[in-house]
Design an enzyme around this catalytic site. Structure first.
Site, PDB file in Angstrom:
ATOM      1  N   SER A  11       0.852  -1.195   0.000  1.00 23.44           N
ATOM      2  CA  SER A  11       0.000   0.000   0.000  1.00 23.44           C
ATOM      3  C   SER A  11       0.885   1.241   0.000  1.00 23.44           C
ATOM      4  O   SER A  11       1.783   1.374   0.836  1.00 23.44           O
ATOM      5  CB  SER A  11      -0.893  -0.004   1.248  1.00 23.44           C
ATOM      6  OG  SER A  11      -1.419   1.301   1.442  1.00 23.44           O
ATOM      7  N   HIS A  36      -1.156  -1.773  -3.926  1.00 26.04           N
ATOM      8  CA  HIS A  36      -2.505  -1.563  -3.397  1.00 26.04           C
ATOM      9  C   HIS A  36      -2.682  -0.056  -3.253  1.00 26.04           C
ATOM     10  O   HIS A  36      -1.910   0.603  -2.564  1.00 26.04           O
ATOM     11  CB  HIS A  36      -2.610  -2.264  -2.034  1.00 26.04           C
ATOM     12  CG  HIS A  36      -3.908  -2.065  -1.327  1.00 26.04           C
ATOM     13  ND1 HIS A  36      -4.943  -2.982  -1.399  1.00 26.04           N
ATOM     14  CD2 HIS A  36      -4.347  -1.075  -0.527  1.00 26.04           C
ATOM     15  CE1 HIS A  36      -5.955  -2.547  -0.659  1.00 26.04           C
ATOM     16  NE2 HIS A  36      -5.619  -1.389  -0.120  1.00 26.04           N
ATOM     17  N   ASP A  38      -4.994   3.070  -2.267  1.00 24.61           N
ATOM     18  CA  ASP A  38      -6.149   3.463  -1.449  1.00 24.61           C
ATOM     19  C   ASP A  38      -6.711   4.788  -1.913  1.00 24.61           C
ATOM     20  O   ASP A  38      -6.106   5.834  -1.722  1.00 24.61           O
ATOM     21  CB  ASP A  38      -5.718   3.573   0.013  1.00 24.61           C
ATOM     22  CG  ASP A  38      -5.411   2.214   0.616  1.00 24.61           C
ATOM     23  OD1 ASP A  38      -6.299   1.344   0.596  1.00 24.61           O
ATOM     24  OD2 ASP A  38      -4.275   2.024   1.096  1.00 24.61           O
ATOM     25  N   MET A  40      -9.530   7.580  -1.487  1.00 26.97           N
ATOM     26  CA  MET A  40     -10.482   8.066  -0.478  1.00 26.97           C
ATOM     27  C   MET A  40     -11.089   9.391  -0.934  1.00 26.97           C
ATOM     28  O   MET A  40     -10.395  10.217  -1.526  1.00 26.97           O
ATOM     29  CB  MET A  40      -9.765   8.272   0.857  1.00 26.97           C
ATOM     30  CG  MET A  40      -9.005   7.033   1.318  1.00 26.97           C
ATOM     31  SD  MET A  40      -8.362   7.237   2.990  1.00 26.97           S
ATOM     32  CE  MET A  40      -7.340   5.765   3.122  1.00 26.97           C
ATOM     33  N   HIS A  69      -8.274   0.140  -4.253  1.00 28.27           N
ATOM     34  CA  HIS A  69      -9.205  -0.040  -3.134  1.00 28.27           C
ATOM     35  C   HIS A  69      -9.947   1.279  -2.975  1.00 28.27           C
ATOM     36  O   HIS A  69      -9.402   2.250  -2.460  1.00 28.27           O
ATOM     37  CB  HIS A  69      -8.406  -0.412  -1.867  1.00 28.27           C
ATOM     38  CG  HIS A  69      -9.235  -0.479  -0.622  1.00 28.27           C
ATOM     39  ND1 HIS A  69      -8.688  -0.464   0.638  1.00 28.27           N
ATOM     40  CD2 HIS A  69     -10.578  -0.587  -0.438  1.00 28.27           C
ATOM     41  CE1 HIS A  69      -9.650  -0.536   1.544  1.00 28.27           C
ATOM     42  NE2 HIS A  69     -10.808  -0.607   0.921  1.00 28.27           N
ATOM     43  N   MET A  71     -12.319   3.647  -1.378  1.00 31.30           N
ATOM     44  CA  MET A  71     -13.101   3.996  -0.189  1.00 31.30           C
ATOM     45  C   MET A  71     -13.843   5.277  -0.537  1.00 31.30           C
ATOM     46  O   MET A  71     -13.524   6.363  -0.064  1.00 31.30           O
ATOM     47  CB  MET A  71     -12.162   4.175   1.012  1.00 31.30           C
ATOM     48  CG  MET A  71     -11.658   2.831   1.540  1.00 31.30           C
ATOM     49  SD  MET A  71     -10.116   2.962   2.468  1.00 31.30           S
ATOM     50  CE  MET A  71      -8.943   2.897   1.129  1.00 31.30           C
ATOM     51  N   MET A 141     -11.355  -5.902   5.824  1.00 34.15           N
ATOM     52  CA  MET A 141     -10.689  -4.789   6.516  1.00 34.15           C
ATOM     53  C   MET A 141     -10.494  -5.149   7.978  1.00 34.15           C
ATOM     54  O   MET A 141     -11.461  -5.488   8.669  1.00 34.15           O
ATOM     55  CB  MET A 141     -11.532  -3.511   6.432  1.00 34.15           C
ATOM     56  CG  MET A 141     -11.710  -2.931   5.053  1.00 34.15           C
ATOM     57  SD  MET A 141     -10.469  -1.792   4.418  1.00 34.15           S
ATOM     58  CE  MET A 141      -9.440  -1.282   5.714  1.00 34.15           C
ATOM     59  N   GLY A 146      -9.535   4.352   6.310  1.00 29.95           N
ATOM     60  CA  GLY A 146      -9.298   5.790   6.365  1.00 29.95           C
ATOM     61  C   GLY A 146      -7.846   6.170   6.593  1.00 29.95           C
ATOM     62  O   GLY A 146      -7.362   7.137   6.033  1.00 29.95           O
ATOM     63  N   PHE A 147      -7.148   5.365   7.403  1.00 33.61           N
ATOM     64  CA  PHE A 147      -5.785   5.750   7.764  1.00 33.61           C
ATOM     65  C   PHE A 147      -4.883   4.531   7.880  1.00 33.61           C
ATOM     66  O   PHE A 147      -5.338   3.451   8.261  1.00 33.61           O
ATOM     67  CB  PHE A 147      -5.784   6.508   9.095  1.00 33.61           C
ATOM     68  CG  PHE A 147      -6.628   7.755   9.039  1.00 33.61           C
ATOM     69  CD1 PHE A 147      -6.095   8.958   8.581  1.00 33.61           C
ATOM     70  CD2 PHE A 147      -7.964   7.708   9.399  1.00 33.61           C
ATOM     71  CE1 PHE A 147      -6.887  10.096   8.495  1.00 33.61           C
ATOM     72  CE2 PHE A 147      -8.765   8.846   9.328  1.00 33.61           C
ATOM     73  CZ  PHE A 147      -8.221  10.042   8.869  1.00 33.61           C
ATOM     74  N   ASP A 180      -6.558  -6.331   4.843  1.00 30.86           N
ATOM     75  CA  ASP A 180      -6.057  -4.954   4.757  1.00 30.86           C
ATOM     76  C   ASP A 180      -6.238  -4.244   6.092  1.00 30.86           C
ATOM     77  O   ASP A 180      -7.362  -4.110   6.578  1.00 30.86           O
ATOM     78  CB  ASP A 180      -6.825  -4.221   3.648  1.00 30.86           C
ATOM     79  CG  ASP A 180      -6.304  -2.817   3.388  1.00 30.86           C
ATOM     80  OD1 ASP A 180      -5.248  -2.451   3.921  1.00 30.86           O
ATOM     81  OD2 ASP A 180      -6.977  -2.083   2.633  1.00 30.86           O
ATOM     82  N   GLY A 181      -5.107  -3.835   6.652  1.00 27.66           N
ATOM     83  CA  GLY A 181      -5.166  -3.053   7.886  1.00 27.66           C
ATOM     84  C   GLY A 181      -4.359  -3.670   9.003  1.00 27.66           C
ATOM     85  O   GLY A 181      -4.679  -4.760   9.482  1.00 27.66           O
ATOM     86  N   GLY A 182      -3.268  -3.009   9.362  1.00 23.86           N
ATOM     87  CA  GLY A 182      -2.476  -3.471  10.503  1.00 23.86           C
ATOM     88  C   GLY A 182      -1.697  -4.746  10.255  1.00 23.86           C
ATOM     89  O   GLY A 182      -1.309  -5.433  11.208  1.00 23.86           O
ATOM     90  N   GLY A 202       1.122  -1.723   4.559  1.00 27.52           N
ATOM     91  CA  GLY A 202       1.312  -0.298   4.314  1.00 27.52           C
ATOM     92  C   GLY A 202       2.389   0.321   5.178  1.00 27.52           C
ATOM     93  O   GLY A 202       3.587   0.195   4.912  1.00 27.52           O
ATOM     94  N   SER A 203       1.959   0.965   6.262  1.00 27.34           N
ATOM     95  CA  SER A 203       2.842   1.864   7.014  1.00 27.34           C
ATOM     96  C   SER A 203       4.176   1.254   7.431  1.00 27.34           C
ATOM     97  O   SER A 203       5.204   1.929   7.354  1.00 27.34           O
ATOM     98  CB  SER A 203       2.093   2.399   8.235  1.00 27.34           C
ATOM     99  OG  SER A 203       1.610   1.327   9.019  1.00 27.34           O
TER     100      SER A 203
HETATM  101  C1  DX5 Z   1      -6.637   1.875   5.271  1.00 28.94           C
HETATM  102  C2  DX5 Z   1      -6.148   1.361   3.974  1.00 28.94           C
HETATM  103  C3  DX5 Z   1      -4.982   0.448   4.035  1.00 28.94           C
HETATM  104  C4  DX5 Z   1      -3.739   1.038   4.621  1.00 28.94           C
HETATM  105  C5  DX5 Z   1      -3.086  -0.052   5.385  1.00 28.94           C
HETATM  106  O1  DX5 Z   1      -7.869   2.515   5.089  1.00 28.94           O
HETATM  107  O2  DX5 Z   1      -7.193   0.668   3.298  1.00 28.94           O
HETATM  108  O3  DX5 Z   1      -4.708  -0.113   2.764  1.00 28.94           O
HETATM  109  O4  DX5 Z   1      -2.790   1.492   3.704  1.00 28.94           O
HETATM  110  O5  DX5 Z   1      -2.043   0.490   6.081  1.00 28.94           O
HETATM  111  P1  DX5 Z   1      -1.445  -0.270   7.318  1.00 28.94           P
HETATM  112  O6  DX5 Z   1      -0.693  -1.439   6.802  1.00 28.94           O
HETATM  113  O7  DX5 Z   1      -0.555   0.750   7.939  1.00 28.94           O
HETATM  114  O8  DX5 Z   1      -2.575  -0.646   8.204  1.00 28.94           O
HETATM  115 ZN    ZN Z   2      -6.613  -0.406   1.467  1.00 32.26          ZN
END
Ligand code: DX5
Ligand code: ZN
Length: 345
Positions: A11, A36, A38, A40, A69, A71, A141, A146-147, A180-182, A202-203
């Site tokens: 991501s 990936h 995102d 928004m 993706h 959103m 998810m 969102g973040f 997706d997420g964490g 992602g992060s």
């Molecule tokens: C959140 C996104 C994710 C995000 C995941 O709304 O859909 O794709 O980038 O980031 P991490 O891996 O930091 O949760």
């Molecule tokens: Zn995503």
């Protein structure tokens, strides 16, 4: 492509938005399996990111697949733009206005891309039910969308990842459950043990000083380990791209059986391999199926395989009776090719 089963979708949400081309190049070099992206709209989620124009700009900079993706509240309004931008798959949320869902999924499929539906943590999987067969990806998810950088919701993963597979059983090979997420080295083994196909990361990849390649390899390896020991009786996973020969048949019969197998969602590759020569001078074709779907192909088509083998025998006999036996194609000298030298000359 990586061996094993799990794949990492990088991501770019937490990459440096002022230098996306560099981020893409770097992640590709570090072993990303795909991207990936995102999207928004500040309405479906309380955040704004990028749109189809940026994806279009990224498209020529990498050969890796691009998963969008969305959103956003109005996927139907914008889906054409994302398809036009060159996304390989487009996933949007099942929580949007219901009237948009089916037409948007159909547009994605008609464009030859993979349609996906995403579910927020509080949305039950049963929300997907009305759209069965219209999507090939379920995106689970495990944070509120969102973040980036939020904590992984383990209970949500446990409840949904394994169960999500039932919604893509029309695509036994190409269907995907994504998480997706964490997702990071702490959660990878757990989601791998639930059979997830794609881990969106992602992060953690964009932390300054972090070795991105090592992180990607670690997440993939841990996910495969989880799969091996929790879901696969200790046997290592079959690599996603491994193929096996299902049968060998003369061309016309090979094509007919291939169509029957593919109707059930198992992709088949016909290859001229080491099969026997037929009386018309042409070799049997090998029909290859993904190793991961071999058992399913046998379960469904073992009787067909025997039936086609018998048809091949009958066809060979009839051919010989009518036309005799032609010399094998490969033994005919190619026009202009040098004649083999007699040995000892
Ligand atoms: C959140 C996104 C994710 C995000 C995941 O709304 O859909 O794709 O980038 O980031 P991490 O891996 O930091 O949760
Ligand atoms: Zn995503």
């Amino acid at each position: 492509m990586a061996g094993g089963r799990a794949r990492v979708a990088v991501s770019i949400l937490d990459a440096d938005h002022s230098n996306m081309a560099h981020a893409i190049r770097r992640a590709e070099r570090e072993g990303a399996d795909r991207f990936h992206i995102d999207v928004m709209d500040g309405h479906f989620v309380p955040n704004l990111t990028f749109g189809p124009k940026m994806i279009k700009g990224i498209r020529p900079r990498t050969e890796l697949p691009l998963d969008a993706h969305l959103m956003i509240s109005d996927p139907l309004t914008f889906v054409d733009e994302f398809l036009d931008a060159g996304c390989d798959s487009v996933t949007f949320h099942v929580e949007v206005e219901p009237a948009q869902i089916e037409p948007a999924l159909r547009k994605i499929r008609a464009a030859g891309r993979a349609p996906g539906l995403a579910v927020k943590p509080k949305t039950p999987l049963s929300a997907l039910e009305p759209y069965r067969g219209l999507f090939d990806i379920v995106l689970v998810m495990t944070v509120e969308p969102g973040f980036g950088g939020q904590a992984f919701m383990k209970e949500v993963a446990a409840e949904k990842i394994l169960a999500a597979r039932a919604y893509i059983d029309h695509k036994p090979v190409e269907g995907e459950v994504q998480v997706d997420g964490g997702v990071n080295r702490e959660s990878a083994e757990f989601v791998g043990g639930l059979g997830v196909d794609i881990l969106v990361v992602g992060s953690v990849l964009w932390i300054k000083g972090r070795n991105m390649g090592r992180e990607i390899r670690l997440v993939r390896a841990l996910a495969d380990e989880g799969y091996q020991y929790r879901l696969n009786d200790g046997r290592p996973p079959i690599p996603r791209d491994a193929m096996v020969t299902f049968t060998q048949l003369p061309r016309h019969l090979a094509w007919a059986l291939m169509a029957e197998i593919e109707k059930g969602g198992i992709p088949v590759i016909p290859l001229r391999g080491s099969g026997q020569f037929n009386p018309d001078g042409v070799r049997d074709y090998d029909l290859l199926v993904p190793a991961s779907a071999e058992a399913l192909a046998v379960e469904r088509h073992d009787a067909d395989r025997a039936r086609y083998a018998a048809a091949a025998t009958a066809w060979r006999e009839a051919y010989i009776a009518e036309f005799g036996v032609k010399p094998p194609e490969t033994l005919r000298p190619m026009p202009g090719s040098a004649r083999p030298k007699p040995s000892g000359a």
